[in-house]
Design a protein around this motif. Structure first.
Motif, PDB file in Angstrom:
ATOM      1  N   LEU A  93      48.725  43.537  52.195  1.00 13.22           N
ATOM      2  CA  LEU A  93      48.667  42.387  51.282  1.00 13.22           C
ATOM      3  C   LEU A  93      47.337  41.659  51.435  1.00 13.22           C
ATOM      4  CD1 LEU A  93      50.345  40.619  49.312  1.00 13.22           C
ATOM      5  CD2 LEU A  93      51.137  39.348  51.282  1.00 13.22           C
ATOM      6  N   LEU A  94      46.943  41.442  52.676  1.00 12.59           N
ATOM      7  CA  LEU A  94      45.696  40.718  52.925  1.00 12.59           C
ATOM      8  C   LEU A  94      44.482  41.527  52.476  1.00 12.59           C
ATOM      9  CD1 LEU A  94      46.281  39.138  56.449  1.00 12.59           C
ATOM     10  CD2 LEU A  94      45.979  37.943  54.275  1.00 12.59           C
ATOM     11  N   TYR A  97      44.292  41.770  48.773  1.00 14.62           N
ATOM     12  CA  TYR A  97      43.884  40.490  48.188  1.00 14.62           C
ATOM     13  C   TYR A  97      42.356  40.374  48.230  1.00 14.62           C
ATOM     14  CZ  TYR A  97      43.589  35.492  47.229  1.00 14.62           C
ATOM     15  OH  TYR A  97      43.278  34.273  46.671  1.00 14.62           O
ATOM     16  N   GLN A 105      34.896  39.210  41.335  1.00 11.21           N
ATOM     17  CA  GLN A 105      33.495  38.780  41.385  1.00 11.21           C
ATOM     18  C   GLN A 105      32.570  39.827  40.768  1.00 11.21           C
ATOM     19  OE1 GLN A 105      32.590  35.600  42.406  1.00 11.21           O
ATOM     20  NE2 GLN A 105      30.842  36.318  41.228  1.00 11.21           N
ATOM     21  N   THR A 108      32.875  39.633  37.114  1.00 13.11           N
ATOM     22  CA  THR A 108      32.165  38.442  36.633  1.00 13.11           C
ATOM     23  C   THR A 108      30.665  38.695  36.569  1.00 13.11           C
ATOM     24  OG1 THR A 108      33.840  37.054  37.672  1.00 13.11           O
ATOM     25  CG2 THR A 108      31.802  35.973  37.028  1.00 13.11           C
ATOM     26  N   THR A 112      30.085  38.789  32.893  1.00 13.39           N
ATOM     27  CA  THR A 112      30.066  37.321  32.863  1.00 13.39           C
ATOM     28  C   THR A 112      31.497  36.766  32.841  1.00 13.39           C
ATOM     29  OG1 THR A 112      30.092  36.719  30.507  1.00 13.39           O
ATOM     30  CG2 THR A 112      27.969  37.414  31.455  1.00 13.39           C
ATOM     31  N   ALA A 113      31.604  35.474  33.102  1.00 18.05           N
ATOM     32  CA  ALA A 113      32.925  34.842  33.126  1.00 18.05           C
ATOM     33  C   ALA A 113      33.384  34.461  31.726  1.00 18.05           C
ATOM     34  CB  ALA A 113      32.891  33.608  34.008  1.00 18.05           C
ATOM     35  N   ASP A 114      32.540  34.686  30.737  1.00 18.57           N
ATOM     36  CA  ASP A 114      32.911  34.264  29.385  1.00 18.57           C
ATOM     37  C   ASP A 114      34.022  35.161  28.814  1.00 18.57           C
ATOM     38  OD1 ASP A 114      32.884  32.717  27.183  1.00 18.57           O
ATOM     39  OD2 ASP A 114      30.750  32.933  26.785  1.00 18.57           O
ATOM     40  N   PHE A 115      34.626  34.662  27.770  1.00 11.02           N
ATOM     41  CA  PHE A 115      35.708  35.407  27.134  1.00 11.02           C
ATOM     42  C   PHE A 115      35.149  36.645  26.432  1.00 11.02           C
ATOM     43  CE2 PHE A 115      36.806  30.870  27.020  1.00 11.02           C
ATOM     44  CZ  PHE A 115      37.934  30.890  27.819  1.00 11.02           C
ATOM     45  N   ARG A 117      36.185  39.899  23.901  1.00 11.84           N
ATOM     46  CA  ARG A 117      37.233  40.223  22.945  1.00 11.84           C
ATOM     47  C   ARG A 117      36.786  41.412  22.107  1.00 11.84           C
ATOM     48  NH1 ARG A 117      41.312  37.650  20.254  1.00 11.84           N
ATOM     49  NH2 ARG A 117      41.470  38.273  18.094  1.00 11.84           N
ATOM     50  N   GLY A 211      44.614  40.726  23.467  1.00 14.90           N
ATOM     51  CA  GLY A 211      44.113  39.376  23.749  1.00 14.90           C
ATOM     52  C   GLY A 211      42.660  39.349  24.158  1.00 14.90           C
ATOM     53  N   THR A 212      42.344  38.376  24.965  1.00 15.81           N
ATOM     54  CA  THR A 212      40.970  38.105  25.365  1.00 15.81           C
ATOM     55  C   THR A 212      40.843  38.292  26.871  1.00 15.81           C
ATOM     56  OG1 THR A 212      40.898  36.451  23.615  1.00 15.81           O
ATOM     57  CG2 THR A 212      39.149  36.353  25.234  1.00 15.81           C
ATOM     58  N   ASP A 216      39.326  35.998  35.558  1.00 14.49           N
ATOM     59  CA  ASP A 216      40.361  35.395  36.398  1.00 14.49           C
ATOM     60  C   ASP A 216      41.779  35.680  35.901  1.00 14.49           C
ATOM     61  OD1 ASP A 216      39.975  33.878  34.155  1.00 14.49           O
ATOM     62  OD2 ASP A 216      40.322  31.956  35.121  1.00 14.49           O
ATOM     63  N   LEU A 217      41.924  36.600  34.972  1.00  9.50           N
ATOM     64  CA  LEU A 217      43.258  36.930  34.450  1.00  9.50           C
ATOM     65  C   LEU A 217      44.269  37.335  35.534  1.00  9.50           C
ATOM     66  CD1 LEU A 217      42.619  38.886  31.120  1.00  9.50           C
ATOM     67  CD2 LEU A 217      43.943  36.799  31.388  1.00  9.50           C
ATOM     68  N   GLU A 220      46.632  34.806  36.723  1.00 11.06           N
ATOM     69  CA  GLU A 220      47.694  34.393  35.800  1.00 11.06           C
ATOM     70  C   GLU A 220      48.824  35.420  35.777  1.00 11.06           C
ATOM     71  OE1 GLU A 220      45.964  33.622  31.987  1.00 11.06           O
ATOM     72  OE2 GLU A 220      44.570  32.132  32.777  1.00 11.06           O
TER      73      GLU A 220
ATOM     74  N   GLY B  74      33.126  31.922  38.713  1.00  9.81           N
ATOM     75  CA  GLY B  74      34.516  31.474  38.564  1.00  9.81           C
ATOM     76  C   GLY B  74      34.875  31.120  37.129  1.00  9.81           C
ATOM     77  N   ALA B  78      31.214  30.379  32.393  1.00 11.17           N
ATOM     78  CA  ALA B  78      30.626  30.582  31.067  1.00 11.17           C
ATOM     79  C   ALA B  78      30.004  29.284  30.560  1.00 11.17           C
ATOM     80  CB  ALA B  78      31.699  31.069  30.104  1.00 11.17           C
TER      81      ALA B  78
END
Lengths: 288, 446
Positions: A93-94, A97, A105, A108, A112-115, A117, A211-212, A216-217, A220, B74, B78
């Protein structure tokens, strides 16, 4: 009528989460590995689907030809690592993770962290639905339900009717006894982890269709997917699908009868009750 | 099974704690007139050990160092990238024009990793260890709220880009670069109602969807324990608009299919989404899958690029804005504005920022930097209280928002210049109020 539509939409959405939960449940149940890296593979597959589809114009579904073998390899390699270093259930688990954080990262840094689609020209599914009377079955989650059923049936057949499947079940129940009967648990474990990785590729492919994408999905997804694994019964593939449909339909119904904000309360109350009263899940297997 | 569940719960908690306690891992960069370079912590000596803002003599030749954090990685990265490019551009122009008080300005920028828990320690570090002369606020309301007590403790003036929850911004020396006035929970629904009134009755019913996070819930419902507080839920009915559905949803909500069914069933003239990011996109997708297109939509704080990417499905969608570089607007403004807009587009593209238009976020960032620079020039020093007093007494002249004044009685939230923008064709067009509009407000379809 709205309740029926909400239940249908929710159940279909739940099938996507069941698909995500499938590989996690198998690895946990049979390999005793709580593999959070499974979410990393889903994320990576989602972004690879996006990249391949946008750069080549391929249908996102066709990208699975590339992503499934790749994620099979990734899943198998991670399992080889767990085997090589004799990683315990807790430590898996560790470690996984950490792998998840690293993957988030890396994604990202690359995308990039942007959406992100898929454009509608190569993803016509996002706005399509199948109409049955006045009911609508949204195409992205209908596809998810289709893939979930196919993969769950295939996994159930392999586990129940093949030597490898029965060997895995024996290994999952008692490693030492299974090994004494000559079961090559390392090879089976690597193959199973690879298959779980391939299922992550399928789930990852479906996400950008519906979706988009953002890096970080996974954070969720984790709560709901673990709820489905626990409710379905750890290692119980058909139970995972049923739990996904149940959780999705419940969530959808609660959202329209009360509010969407009430859904997590109800779903996780179900998980708590299940842990107390049905610790092997709501859908126990025969002899399980 | 129960043992496994216990393991899961325990170790997940540990893992989350580890992540939350990641501490200061921010990268440090300094943007000067040479571009972004390796960190050069401020060399200006602080006059005392409590790290009060430096009041180093003018023209000493030492650079003035501005410390701050942005979410360079993070969830907020963006938008953080937009503020980084805007800030770097501003500092370069400032230095090209002689800097502040005759001194070069450097930016000691740390990455807060989009983690609110990192904010206070990083600002503590910037002030007490790096001894920066000035500070610039981070991006995102929760982060700004976390930085504010640190600034107040050390007596630093805190210009900030985007915190619009005026009642919470109680530090007298915080200065917003984006203002929706002292009561955004009243201003926004009233402005929407004003715009709808101009459509001669084409809109009479509203479906309200609300992300239950702080800023969006505040606009929908006002303060939590006061049902009579101004809010969308109260004001729209008072203005003659019936709210036929009120659907709050949690942050991170994904089950848009059932919500879309609920919205379709409500059959409202306007679907008003007080949400964030791509939530409006997700709802539009889900409604399309049900073969439903609402006559009109509003999205409060959306990611601007992805909504444009929806094409026809998002046509006519409204949102809030303090600046859009529409041609009729640019023609009325100083030529420097066009230069800034064009340069930003080039640099944002080079930084691979997907949406390269200089709009509300970048304008708010520019405003915040101008407020800081004018405060320093007005005070004639980098003394925090002096800057604060200067801004209170003289206000600021902002390139993108005009002349503004700061009244501590309303937490320095200046008379807003915010309007409504609408997707028309392939761009966001400022449509309301009419005196600043670049195009006419399009009414509901169908």
């Amino acid at each position: 009528m709205i309740e029926l539509q909400a239940a249908v939409s929710g159940a279909l959405n739940g099938s996507l989460y069941a698909l995500m939960a499938l590989g996690l449940s198998l690895a946990w149940g049979f390999l005793k590995v709580i593999n959070l890296a499974h979410f990393a593979m889903i994320l990576l597959a989602g972004y690879l689907t996006f990249e391949l589809a946008t750069s080549t114009g391929l249908s996102p579904i066709a990208t699975i030809v590339v992503t499934a073998p790749l994620m099979f390899l990734v899943g198998a390699l991670i399992q080889l690592g767990y085997e090589r270093f004799d990683v315990s259930e807790l430590n898996s688990l560790l470690i996984s993770y950490g792998l998840l954080i690293i993957t988030v990262q890396v994604v990202t840094n690359i995308w990039t962290a942007d959406f992100q689609r898929l454009p509608s020209e190569i993803n016509p599914f996002s706005a399509e639905s199948l109409a049955v009377g006045s009911l609508r079955f949204p195409m992205p989650t209908l596809l998810a339900a289709g893939f979930a059923v196919v993969l769950v049936v295939a996994a159930a057949l392999v586990l129940g009717r093949t030597y490898a499947g029965r060997a895995l079940q024996a290994f999952g129940q008692d490693r030492e006894i299974a090994s004494a009967f000559g079961i090559d648990h390392r090879l089976l474990g690597v193959l199973l982890a690879g298959a779980a990785g391939a299922s992550a590729a399928v789930a990852g492919m479906l996400f950008p269709i519906g979706g988009t994408l953002t890096p970080d999905l996974p954070f969720e997804w984790i709560g709901l997917v673990f709820a489905i694994v626990i409710l379905g019964g750890i290692g119980n593939v058909t139970g995972t699908l049923y739990a996904g449909l149940l959780v999705g339909a419940t969530s959808g119904l609660v959202a329209v009868i009360w509010t969407p904000s009430t859904s997590p309360f109800v779903v996780f109350s179900l998980v708590v009750l299940a842990l107390v009263f049905r610790p092997k899940g709501l859908f126990p297997q025969k002899g399980g | 099974m129960s043992r496994r569940a216990s393991i899961l719960a325990l170790v997940t908690a540990i893992a989350l704690t580890i992540a939350a306690c990641g501490g200061d891992t921010g990268t440090t960069t300094t943007a000067g007139d040479e571009g972004t370079t390796t960190a050069a912590p401020g060399t200006t000596a602080s006059p005392d050990t409590t790290a009060a803002p430096s009041t180093t003599a003018e023209g000493s030749g030492d650079p003035i160092v501005v410390g701050g954090t942005l979410s360079l990685t993070g969830a907020f990265a963006a938008t953080g990238a937009i503020h980084k490019v805007a800030g770097e551009m501003f500092i370069e122009r400032l230095n090209a024009a002689g800097g502040l008080l005759g001194r070069e300005v450097q930016w000691n920028l740390l990455d807060d990793e989009s983690d609110t828990a990192n904010i206070a320690p990083l600002y503590e570090q910037l002030i007490s260890q790096d001894q920066v002369d000035l500070i610039m606020g981070p991006y995102a309301t929760p982060n700004i709220l976390a930085a504010m007590p640190v600034a107040e403790r050390y007596g630093y003036t805190l210009p900030q880009h985007t915190a619009v929850l005026a009642p919470l911004m109680t530090y007298a020396c915080q200065f917003p670069g984006w203002s929706i006035g002292p009561e955004p929970n009243s201003f926004i629904p009233n402005q929407i109602a004003d715009a709808l009134d101009s459509l001669d009755g084409a809109v009479s019913t509203v479906a309200l969807l609300t992300n239950e996070s702080g800023s969006t819930a505040f606009i929908s419902y006002g303060v939590a324990d006061d049902p009579d507080d101004p809010s969308t839920l109260n004001i729209l009915p008072e203005r003659g608009y019936e709210i036929v559905a009120d659907i709050p949803y949690p942050p991170g909500y994904e089950d848009w299919g059932s919500t879309a069914a609920q919205v379709r069933d409500a059959n409202a003239d306007l679907v008003l989404v007080n949400g964030l990011g791509v939530e409006a996109n997700s709802l539009i997708d889900a409604m399309q899958q049900l073969d439903y297109t609402p006559p009109m939509m509003f999205a409060l704080f959306p990611a601007p690029g992805p909504l444009l990417g929806l094409g026809d499905a998002a046509q006519g969608t409204l949102s809030v804005s303090i600046f859009e570089p529409n041609e009729p607007i640019l023609e009325q403004m100083d030529p420097e504005v066009r230069e800034i807009v064009d340069e930003f587009a080039e640099r944002a593209a080079a930084e691979e920022i997907p949406y390269t238009v200089f709009e509300t976020q970048a304008a708010a960032s520019w405003n915040a930097w101008e407020i800081l620079a004018q405060g320093v020039e007005g005070a004639g020093s980098t003394d925090g209280q002096g800057i604060c007093d200067s801004l209170h007494s003289t206000g600021a002249e902002l390139t993108f928002s005009g002349a503004v004044t700061f009244d501590p009685a309303v937490n320095n939230f200046w008379d807003t210049t915010e309007g409504l923008k609408q997707i028309q064709g392939s761009e966001w067009v400022m449509v309301w109020p009419e005196d600043i509009a670049a195009g006419a407000l399009a009414g509901p379809t169908g």
